[in-house]
Design an enzyme around this catalytic site. Sequence first.
Site: not given
Length: 359
Positions: A113, A144, A212, A214, A266
Amino acid sequence: MKVDMSLRRFVFAAVLWVSLAGPALAQGPATRPAGEIAAAATRPATCPAVFPASSPALRTDAPKTVDELRALEARVQAACKKGLAATVGVIAGGGQGSGVIISPDGYVLTAGHVSGAPNRDVTVILPDGRRVKARTLGANSGIDSGLVKIVEKGPFPFVELTKSSDLRPGMWCVAIGHPGGWRKDRPAVLRAGRILSATDRVITTDCTLVGGDSGGPLFDLDGRVIGIHSRIGPSTSLNMHVPVDSYVQTWERLAAGEAWGSGLFGQVLRPGPAMLGVTPADDERGARVEALTPDGPAQKAGLKPGDVITAVNGQKVANAQALFMLIAGMQVGQSAKVSVIRGGETLELTARLARRPGA
């Protein structure tokens, strides 16, 4: 000196900085043919080498003496030093995420994402603050995973991969990322924790993450990548990461710029105070149980990893988000009649919802 108090102080010291972060990067569902990927982002012949984890890196025990505590602290510091050198910020569109460089020519693992659709121009921010041009390659939205390639000339600092299939609950690990996006007044943020569960689809840890983070890397105590931060669970102490084995197994598709799969990642779902205690994933039959909170309501009720939840109190569960929303509307202490599919059998289990930590 009591070792348990020293351990507590060590763990608190390892959580160096935590911040609320903005929404994750937008994702693009379109698939791009490999021919559209820029020439500068051509893939290598093979995936970067994967190294077996050393026995000390897989330790699951807590330190029993001050010397053992200091040895663990030294291992964490060494892993952080390696990881910080290759952890990067990723800017795409109006959002930011994190990533990690895994080859000297600039291949970057991140979350699907974060990278979004293939063939997008993005910016990678190196640990020294230098900004370089990059291109998104493939992404598997079903798990993901995402891949980005720096298109400027290297070499770049990089870290090695190890087998996530070797992970065991209790193993110490280090999470690094850029919560809130890259900032010039601080390096990437470090958090130490332990593996809660590990399957071929998801790793769960108690390393605190925020939106943040991710795409940032999860390391073992050898400073080798074992996973990539994906999403936040029902509490900040239960977070999910993409196993690095999945990147290795699908390397050719990712490096060719292929996009496939579907999922909801996400996003920080805002749960209510009640907790069932499962880490769910989308399944065509409902919400598949990927992991269970130890001693949580679901585990006490008899649910197991691999079960597919199809209904709660008679209300259909279409996917993981639907399960979150149903539990969010329930009360602490309320009984939940959970319908599950296990193998070819349908079961009815009753769980009493507990209070979510921090709620």
